[in-house]
Every structure is written in C-alpha cells, then in structure tokens.
Design a protein around this motif. Sequence first.
Motif, PDB file in Angstrom:
ATOM      1  N   TYR B  25       0.806  -1.213   0.000  1.00  0.00           N
ATOM      2  CA  TYR B  25       0.000   0.000   0.000  1.00  0.00           C
ATOM      3  C   TYR B  25       0.845   1.271   0.000  1.00  0.00           C
ATOM      4  N   VAL B  26       2.031   1.185   0.578  1.00  0.00           N
ATOM      5  CA  VAL B  26       2.853   2.388   0.782  1.00  0.00           C
ATOM      6  C   VAL B  26       3.338   2.967  -0.539  1.00  0.00           C
ATOM      7  N   VAL B  27       3.630   2.102  -1.490  1.00  0.00           N
ATOM      8  CA  VAL B  27       4.328   2.537  -2.703  1.00  0.00           C
ATOM      9  C   VAL B  27       3.518   2.371  -3.988  1.00  0.00           C
ATOM     10  N   MET B  28       2.256   2.024  -3.884  1.00  0.00           N
ATOM     11  CA  MET B  28       1.506   1.725  -5.113  1.00  0.00           C
ATOM     12  C   MET B  28       1.525   2.876  -6.100  1.00  0.00           C
ATOM     13  N   ASN B  29       1.271   4.070  -5.616  1.00  0.00           N
ATOM     14  CA  ASN B  29       1.274   5.196  -6.528  1.00  0.00           C
ATOM     15  C   ASN B  29       2.666   5.416  -7.105  1.00  0.00           C
ATOM     16  N   GLU B  30       3.661   5.245  -6.260  1.00  0.00           N
ATOM     17  CA  GLU B  30       5.039   5.508  -6.662  1.00  0.00           C
ATOM     18  C   GLU B  30       5.513   4.502  -7.715  1.00  0.00           C
ATOM     19  N   ALA B  32       3.587   2.705  -9.666  1.00  0.00           N
ATOM     20  CA  ALA B  32       2.790   2.919 -10.884  1.00  0.00           C
ATOM     21  C   ALA B  32       3.378   4.071 -11.688  1.00  0.00           C
ATOM     22  N   ASN B  33       3.687   5.159 -11.010  1.00  0.00           N
ATOM     23  CA  ASN B  33       4.211   6.313 -11.729  1.00  0.00           C
ATOM     24  C   ASN B  33       5.630   6.091 -12.252  1.00  0.00           C
ATOM     25  N   PRO B  42       1.585   0.310 -16.077  1.00  0.00           N
ATOM     26  CA  PRO B  42       1.343  -0.374 -14.808  1.00  0.00           C
ATOM     27  C   PRO B  42      -0.126  -0.762 -14.648  1.00  0.00           C
ATOM     28  N   MET B  44      -2.468  -2.450 -11.259  1.00  0.00           N
ATOM     29  CA  MET B  44      -2.516  -3.033  -9.929  1.00  0.00           C
ATOM     30  C   MET B  44      -3.813  -3.831  -9.825  1.00  0.00           C
TER      31      MET B  44
END
Lengths: 264, 264, 264
Positions: B25-30, B32-33, B42, B44
């Motif tokens: 959860y901590v890095v999903m956006n990171e 993906a980007n 990407p 998820m």
Amino acid sequence: MTVTPGESLRALRERKPLIHQITNYVVMNETANATLALGALPVMAHATEEVEEMAAAAGALVLNIGTLSKHWIAAMLLAGKAANAAGAPVVLDPVGAGATRLRTETAQRILAEVDVAVVRGNAAEVATLAGRTAEIRGVESMEAGGAELAQAAGSELGCVVSVTGPVDHVSDGVRTLAVSNGDALLATVSGTGCMSTAVTGSFLAVRADAPLEGAAEALVAFGVAGEDAAGEAKGPGTFHTALYDALYGLRPDTLDARAKVEEL
Amino acid sequence: MTVTPGESLRALRERKPLIHQITNYVVMNETANATLALGALPVMAHATEEVEEMAAAAGALVLNIGTLSKHWIAAMLLAGKAANAAGAPVVLDPVGAGATRLRTETAQRILAEVDVAVVRGNAAEVATLAGRTAEIRGVESMEAGGAELAQAAGSELGCVVSVTGPVDHVSDGVRTLAVSNGDALLATVSGTGCMSTAVTGSFLAVRADAPLEGAAEALVAFGVAGEDAAGEAKGPGTFHTALYDALYGLRPDTLDARAKVEEL
Amino acid sequence: MTVTPGESLRALRERKPLIHQITNYVVMNETANATLALGALPVMAHATEEVEEMAAAAGALVLNIGTLSKHWIAAMLLAGKAANAAGAPVVLDPVGAGATRLRTETAQRILAEVDVAVVRGNAAEVATLAGRTAEIRGVESMEAGGAELAQAAGSELGCVVSVTGPVDHVSDGVRTLAVSNGDALLATVSGTGCMSTAVTGSFLAVRADAPLEGAAEALVAFGVAGEDAAGEAKGPGTFHTALYDALYGLRPDTLDARAKVEEL
C-alpha cells in the motif's frame, strides 16, 4: 448550454462539500489532495460498518473500482444506495472495465443497483460498458475519445457519461459537449483520470440538478489546471506536483473565459 | 556480458508492456508512476477473482510483500502461477524478509511455489532468504550490498538475485555484475527499492530470455535516473519529484555510455 | 518546562528508532517519507499474524484510524498491547472520530484497551473523545484548537493530548503547552495531520519518559519544517514536496531558538 465553471467553482469553495470517495489504493492520496486543492473536503471510508453513515453526510459520492476486492464491492453498493437515499449524486469511475471480468461485472452491477449520475472513464472502459468491444491494455489504455461513444453510452446507461482523452466528450445521450482543455502531460501521470473523477464528484455536489453541465465544468477546471501545471513542468514528476498548485490557484473569475467547450 | 540498457529501454517504450503489480500500500502510486514514466503500463490488481486473468495478460508480474495479509498472499501465489503458465517473468521483492516470520515465510513460499525470474532486495532481506543471519531494522534497513551475497543467493535460490545498496550486485549464481549507478539520495526516499523492483519487472518484460542482463539494465536505468534527479534536488522531496521526470527523460541513445557495469 | 527539540532531534537521528505505523491507506507513503526524512525508520505492517512481532521490535507505535476495517482494528489492538508489553510508546490519531460511530467507538476502544501515551487530533476529534459535541465535516474539518480542550481531554483520557490547529495545544491534563510554529499551507495538503502524528511517534521513541515535552517538540519540528517549506512553495503541491526537504534539513542546533512554545 449553460456551462459556467467559474460560478460552480465559486459555489464549491463557499460550500466546501464533503466528497466521500471509495477509491483505489493507488490514487487515494492523489484524489484526496486534488479534491482539497480544488476547495472541497475529501473523506475516504470503505468499511461496510460506516459507509452508509458517511455517504449520507456527503455532498457527493465517488466510486472507483481500480483495486477491487469483495468487501469493497459490498461497501460501494451500500454507500451508493445511501447516497441515493440522501439525494447526493454518485459518480462512477469504471477503472479497468473490460480488462477483467470482475471489473466489468462490478461496474455493471453498480450501474444496475445504484442511481449513478455520471460515469467518467476512458474510451475502452466506456465502450465495454456500452456493450462494444474495445482493445484493453491496462488502466492507462486510451483510445481517442469519441463524441459518438459518449452519446451512445449516455443513451444506453441512462446517465451522463464523460469519455476523457485528448478531447473529452460528455453526453447524457441527447446533448453532447466537447471539452478541449488539458495537456498531453496528464497522460504521463498515473491517476489523473481518477483525479478528474474526484473533481467531477466535487462539481456535482454543487451541480446535482445539472449533471451534464457539472461534469463538463469539472473537466474544464481540471483541464485548465493541467494547462497551468504544464507551464511549470519539466516532466511527469514536476507536472504532478504543479497540478495541485494549479487546482488550488484556479480562479473563478477567469475560468469561463478559458473554457474550451463546444456543444456538438 | 551483453548489458545493453539503451536497446532494452527502446524496446520497452515501443512495446509498452503491461506490468501487473501486486505490491504494498505504501508505494503503489510511486511504483505505478515510475513504471509509467519509464514507458511501460502499470496495472494493480489483487483480488483472487481477477489476478490470474490480469497476470496472464501481462508482460511481467511484480510481487512485493511490503504490507501483507492473508488474502494478498493467496493472490500472489495465484498470479505467480498464472504468469508462469503464460510465460511472463515474475519478479519478487521480499520487503522486510527477516523482520517478521510472516514475511520470511511468505517470501520462501512464493519462491517454492512460483518460478521467480529475479529477486530484488536489500542485503538483509537477501541474506535472510539465502539462509544467513542478518541484522534487520525495518524495511529501510541496509547493509553494504555484497557481490558474494548476490552470488551465493543466486546459487541457493536458483534465480537471478539483485542486491541493491550503494553498489548493486546482480548474480545468477554463476556470473555476477556490479552496477555503480545511483545516488545517495535514493536512500532518503521510502519506496525507491520498490520502484527499482517495478523497473526490473518492466525490463524483464522485454528481456525474459536474459534475466541477468535485464535485471542489471534495469538498475542502470534506475540509477542513471537517480543521478539526473539528484542534480535537480534540494532534498528528499524534490529528489522524489525529479525522479519521475528523470525516468521519463531517460535517453536510449546515451544510456549505454552512462552505464557503470562491471562483470566480477 | 524543558522543551528541547534540538536535543531530541539529535538523539532521534543517532538512534534511528523503528516507528511501526498502522495507518490509513491515504497517507501511508506520506507518513513513511516524513518519518524517514526526519531521521527515523518507518515500517508499515497490519497483518494480525505479524503486528505483535513488529511492534515489539519498534521504538514507537503509531495507530491511525483514517481508513478502518474489521481486521485492521484487531491488528491495532494486538499491536498496541504488544507495544505496551515491550515498553514502546503508543501514539493514537483518531482520524474522523465523531464523523461515524465506527470511528468514535474504535478510538474509544483503543484508549480503553491500550495504554496510549499521546493522542494527536484536530479539535473536533478530540472534543468527541472528551465527550463534548463538535461539528464534524470530514477528516479535514478543523475548529480553532483550544488550550482548554487539550487540558480537559488530557485530564479525561489520562494521557497527553495534542490538539493541532493554527496554534497547537498539548496537555497532560495538568500542564498545557502552546506551540505556534507552522504555516497556513499545512491545512491545504491532505495528510499533514497524520504526518504530524508520525513525527510525534518518532519523537516519543526518544522521549518516552517525557511525553508532554516530546509531543510538543514534535509539533515544533513539524511546524518549523512547515515554515521552511512555505518559503519554497507556490501552492499545496510544491509545499508538500518542499515539506520533505524541510524535515530532512531540520537542524538540531537551531531548532530550540526557532521554537515558539509557551507554557500556559
């Protein structure tokens, strides 16, 4: 056509509606910050024990199926019905519809059981929901958005449909608006589609009586912010950062003049 | 040694492989980007109902155990087997292996049940999986990466192992490569290890036949982006933002010349 | 009053305590990066199978109820008791207490079953827990923080209470400190409250014997970082980015002089 994004933005900032979002893990921080920078108040809650209470207190509900699981689907349905009962508009982002059966069926189920005011998706997702075949390659997949697709989907789904892309098209099945605001850098940041859905929910909270206009105004506002952010950016990272500055800096008094909206 | 990061990056940007990530959860956006800025797509997805379908459609699968729970472990195993069946390479990031029994055992179970192409971890995590004792202090913990450790782990685990640190070491148990690209600021941002795993998955999608070279090329590309970002940074926040700009701005035609790779 | 933020920050950076955080999905990356930029080591873990092991190894435990569900509540209680048994201070952020019954009751249950060292919340959340009525409008909702409220809540809850707002108030029910560091831009970024809770946990890890002072020192440090970030910012996005730079750049040798703390 009475698309007045400046007036709606002014109303939004005065009323500061609470925007309840049940969205995917990838973009939660991003949609919360976009909502807050715009001038509304985001809240995320997904437990079945609390979603009805939260949705009933909200000015709008945003449902986004980007990272589904069983309990979250149940929460979305409960929240959607509670928002309907409370008269709060519901916006659906069918992330990845067409990519897996779970996503397609969940989006369809939400549309069947909840009175959705606006669907905001890319062309492939909307084509899937409108019963057309589309080439799908992950959630970033995008075809050229089409006026015809938005109109057909609006008619088929019985709600307003926003198909975003290089040019966005918004239709209720009868009237169709084209919004040309935006910048190509928006497609280089993951989650900008989800942010535009959150912005749509924020505008709908003050435009519940005119969802077609509200949905188009939201895309104008988000697109203008994208244009402003592009002027500050050296790439996707600085663009992403500048996008929040730009949403915060949107001016109600100049927004109408900057809107590139056309009724087709 | 035929480490050709420029050619692989060019292929990646042409093919735009879908990179299915079941990550924390901590890095999903990171992640993906980072994946999108690099040039891949990407996605998820973690529901057991859809992971097999998604993994089978992907060019590579990334499994990251940074925030585990029971259903997610089941999803990782299902997705891993589906990726194996479809011939898509699987990359494992054993975040926090050694810190708790759940993490150690889950990483071991994935390695036992799934054909993993590359393990990317820090020295403590890899030492744990290779059956050695290591001092563990949370997921940010890092010892100096070691060529000997990468070689031993590659041999023990029967796959390519990337041990990242001030110098990265990549080994299949027989050949060992040292990658010296990067910048000390990478250690000041949470999730850069996870991003390097996502980049590894992206390169593996076009280098499935040469996982040792692909894994090293990924660390070259990520390291060079780190070097470029450091030139724009005043600290961890601006570095983090500049890192996406730098990944997006990586040039296939200069990447080989900037690679600091040595076969040991 | 012996509020010495510089000395505590120096100790924190020397010892690099592990800060176990069970927090909400919206801010996980943000609180991890704030913790790391400050100089401590963040770790996120929420599975009931591992939280006791992780909490027992940590220097402090942060519980944040911003996106609850049943399994996470169970994990928070297990982790809290394990931290208590190990002597690690527990900090609670009651995000949205008062907004739904689930949140109010969960915060109350944690306070009843776990020995909490510090509660960090906004005025509405703290007022709810102190048994007072408050107007609640989502997690961003804020009233003017009040010395009297902090004092009453500290007395009622039997722990240190930090009520953050334009001026922060920290009280153990007997002594009350006002912290005036900070910047108005902090309220324009979602999750800055949660970050200040993570920073509070980081300071408590080296100030377990003086939670009132430690909680105030944390708000000084975070507020000073906010002041520094504001000087670099054009809006919420650039402020958010600059905030990590500023946390990383905090200087122990000047922090005491910059502290705006008053004992009431």
